[in-house]
Every structure is written in structure tokens, then in C-alpha cells.
Design a protein around this motif. Sequence first.
Motif, PDB file in Angstrom:
ATOM      1  N   VAL A   1       0.844  -1.187   0.000  1.00  0.00           N
ATOM      2  CA  VAL A   1       0.000   0.000   0.000  1.00  0.00           C
ATOM      3  C   VAL A   1       0.881   1.239   0.000  1.00  0.00           C
ATOM      4  O   VAL A   1       1.877   1.302   0.721  1.00  0.00           O
ATOM      5  CB  VAL A   1      -0.916   0.028   1.251  1.00  0.00           C
ATOM      6  N   SER A   2       0.519   2.197  -0.826  1.00  0.00           N
ATOM      7  CA  SER A   2       1.163   3.508  -0.823  1.00  0.00           C
ATOM      8  C   SER A   2       0.061   4.549  -0.753  1.00  0.00           C
ATOM      9  O   SER A   2      -0.930   4.464  -1.477  1.00  0.00           O
ATOM     10  CB  SER A   2       1.984   3.722  -2.095  1.00  0.00           C
ATOM     11  N   ILE A   3       0.220   5.508   0.140  1.00  0.00           N
ATOM     12  CA  ILE A   3      -0.790   6.545   0.310  1.00  0.00           C
ATOM     13  C   ILE A   3      -0.167   7.893  -0.005  1.00  0.00           C
ATOM     14  O   ILE A   3       0.890   8.231   0.524  1.00  0.00           O
ATOM     15  CB  ILE A   3      -1.346   6.540   1.749  1.00  0.00           C
ATOM     16  N   GLY A   4      -0.833   8.634  -0.867  1.00  0.00           N
ATOM     17  CA  GLY A   4      -0.396   9.991  -1.182  1.00  0.00           C
ATOM     18  C   GLY A   4      -1.426  10.983  -0.674  1.00  0.00           C
ATOM     19  O   GLY A   4      -2.620  10.830  -0.913  1.00  0.00           O
ATOM     20  N   VAL A   5      -0.975  11.978   0.049  1.00  0.00           N
ATOM     21  CA  VAL A   5      -1.883  12.955   0.642  1.00  0.00           C
ATOM     22  C   VAL A   5      -1.485  14.348   0.183  1.00  0.00           C
ATOM     23  O   VAL A   5      -0.305  14.692   0.172  1.00  0.00           O
ATOM     24  CB  VAL A   5      -1.837  12.891   2.182  1.00  0.00           C
ATOM     25  N   ALA A   6      -2.468  15.125  -0.198  1.00  0.00           N
ATOM     26  CA  ALA A   6      -2.238  16.524  -0.551  1.00  0.00           C
ATOM     27  C   ALA A   6      -3.209  17.372   0.253  1.00  0.00           C
ATOM     28  O   ALA A   6      -4.376  17.021   0.407  1.00  0.00           O
ATOM     29  CB  ALA A   6      -2.449  16.750  -2.039  1.00  0.00           C
TER      30      ALA A   6
ATOM     31  N   LEU B   1      -5.283  16.494  -6.850  1.00  0.00           N
ATOM     32  CA  LEU B   1      -5.113  15.104  -7.276  1.00  0.00           C
ATOM     33  C   LEU B   1      -3.714  14.872  -7.834  1.00  0.00           C
ATOM     34  O   LEU B   1      -3.095  13.832  -7.568  1.00  0.00           O
ATOM     35  CB  LEU B   1      -6.173  14.725  -8.315  1.00  0.00           C
ATOM     36  N   ARG B   2      -3.203  15.832  -8.593  1.00  0.00           N
ATOM     37  CA  ARG B   2      -1.834  15.709  -9.105  1.00  0.00           C
ATOM     38  C   ARG B   2      -0.830  15.672  -7.949  1.00  0.00           C
ATOM     39  O   ARG B   2       0.094  14.857  -7.931  1.00  0.00           O
ATOM     40  CB  ARG B   2      -1.501  16.873 -10.050  1.00  0.00           C
ATOM     41  N   ALA B   3      -1.024  16.557  -6.967  1.00  0.00           N
ATOM     42  CA  ALA B   3      -0.121  16.597  -5.817  1.00  0.00           C
ATOM     43  C   ALA B   3      -0.201  15.298  -5.012  1.00  0.00           C
ATOM     44  O   ALA B   3       0.821  14.783  -4.548  1.00  0.00           O
ATOM     45  CB  ALA B   3      -0.439  17.800  -4.929  1.00  0.00           C
ATOM     46  N   ALA B   4      -1.389  14.752  -4.851  1.00  0.00           N
ATOM     47  CA  ALA B   4      -1.553  13.487  -4.124  1.00  0.00           C
ATOM     48  C   ALA B   4      -0.900  12.343  -4.896  1.00  0.00           C
ATOM     49  O   ALA B   4      -0.293  11.449  -4.305  1.00  0.00           O
ATOM     50  CB  ALA B   4      -3.027  13.193  -3.881  1.00  0.00           C
ATOM     51  N   ASP B   5      -1.000  12.373  -6.220  1.00  0.00           N
ATOM     52  CA  ASP B   5      -0.373  11.350  -7.054  1.00  0.00           C
ATOM     53  C   ASP B   5       1.148  11.395  -6.902  1.00  0.00           C
ATOM     54  O   ASP B   5       1.797  10.370  -6.735  1.00  0.00           O
ATOM     55  CB  ASP B   5      -0.778  11.557  -8.515  1.00  0.00           C
ATOM     56  N   VAL B   6       1.712  12.602  -6.917  1.00  0.00           N
ATOM     57  CA  VAL B   6       3.155  12.759  -6.727  1.00  0.00           C
ATOM     58  C   VAL B   6       3.549  12.250  -5.331  1.00  0.00           C
ATOM     59  O   VAL B   6       4.537  11.531  -5.174  1.00  0.00           O
ATOM     60  CB  VAL B   6       3.585  14.240  -6.906  1.00  0.00           C
ATOM     61  N   ALA B   7       2.762  12.609  -4.319  1.00  0.00           N
ATOM     62  CA  ALA B   7       3.048  12.158  -2.957  1.00  0.00           C
ATOM     63  C   ALA B   7       3.003  10.642  -2.842  1.00  0.00           C
ATOM     64  O   ALA B   7       3.826  10.036  -2.147  1.00  0.00           O
ATOM     65  CB  ALA B   7       2.064  12.804  -1.977  1.00  0.00           C
ATOM     66  N   MET B   8       2.071  10.019  -3.554  1.00  0.00           N
ATOM     67  CA  MET B   8       1.971   8.566  -3.509  1.00  0.00           C
ATOM     68  C   MET B   8       3.217   7.925  -4.117  1.00  0.00           C
ATOM     69  O   MET B   8       3.777   6.983  -3.566  1.00  0.00           O
ATOM     70  CB  MET B   8       0.729   8.069  -4.255  1.00  0.00           C
ATOM     71  N   TYR B   9       3.670   8.451  -5.248  1.00  0.00           N
ATOM     72  CA  TYR B   9       4.873   7.885  -5.862  1.00  0.00           C
ATOM     73  C   TYR B   9       6.109   8.130  -4.989  1.00  0.00           C
ATOM     74  O   TYR B   9       6.991   7.293  -4.910  1.00  0.00           O
ATOM     75  CB  TYR B   9       5.071   8.434  -7.270  1.00  0.00           C
ATOM     76  N   GLU B  10       6.156   9.252  -4.302  1.00  0.00           N
ATOM     77  CA  GLU B  10       7.261   9.514  -3.373  1.00  0.00           C
ATOM     78  C   GLU B  10       7.214   8.540  -2.194  1.00  0.00           C
ATOM     79  O   GLU B  10       8.249   8.115  -1.692  1.00  0.00           O
ATOM     80  CB  GLU B  10       7.225  10.957  -2.889  1.00  0.00           C
ATOM     81  N   ALA B  11       5.998   8.183  -1.764  1.00  0.00           N
ATOM     82  CA  ALA B  11       5.861   7.238  -0.644  1.00  0.00           C
ATOM     83  C   ALA B  11       6.367   5.850  -1.024  1.00  0.00           C
ATOM     84  O   ALA B  11       6.823   5.095  -0.175  1.00  0.00           O
ATOM     85  CB  ALA B  11       4.389   7.156  -0.221  1.00  0.00           C
ATOM     86  N   LYS B  12       6.305   5.517  -2.307  1.00  0.00           N
ATOM     87  CA  LYS B  12       6.749   4.200  -2.774  1.00  0.00           C
ATOM     88  C   LYS B  12       8.268   4.076  -2.724  1.00  0.00           C
ATOM     89  O   LYS B  12       8.798   2.979  -2.700  1.00  0.00           O
ATOM     90  CB  LYS B  12       6.274   3.949  -4.192  1.00  0.00           C
ATOM     91  N   GLU B  13       8.974   5.177  -2.740  1.00  0.00           N
ATOM     92  CA  GLU B  13      10.440   5.141  -2.775  1.00  0.00           C
ATOM     93  C   GLU B  13      11.044   4.853  -1.429  1.00  0.00           C
ATOM     94  O   GLU B  13      10.610   5.018  -0.404  1.00  0.00           O
ATOM     95  CB  GLU B  13      10.979   6.454  -3.304  1.00  0.00           C
TER      96      GLU B  13
END
Length: 70
Positions: free
Chosen positions: A40-45, A58-70
Motif C-alpha cells: 500500500v502507498s498513500i499519497g496525501v495533498a 489530485l496531481r499533488a496526491a499522485d506525486v506524494a503517492m509515488y514519493e511514498a513508494k520510494e
Amino acid sequence: MHRRTLIAAAIATAERTAIKLLVALDEPYSIDVGVPHHSVSIGVAVSTEPGDTVESLLRAADVAMYEAKE
């Protein structure tokens, strides 16, 4: 309440909620075909500007989610 205080409170609430979701989703469960393996990866904006749009959040949350995966 001061704007910065509201933003800090929103961020703290989002973090607590994300942690609760991660803990709940980490609980093992089984289905008819076995025990699934997942991650699970969660992105929050959090909106910090009056002009923020749903699309920008939504774009910011998407970026945050991909950052959480790293």
C-alpha cells in the motif's frame, strides 16, 4: 483560528488517518484462493491556497503517492 494552524491541523489529521489505514491494511486476511500479498502507498495533498483546484490536489496526491513508494 490562524491559517497556518489550520493547515498544520489538516496535515496532522491526514497523517494520523494514513497511519490508521496502513495499520488496518497490514492485517492479514484470506480469500477462497489463499492469502493475498499486497503493498500500500498513500499519497496525501492538503490545500494550502484558496485557488487550489481538485485537479491540482489530485496531481499533488499522485506525486506524494509515488514519493511514498520510494
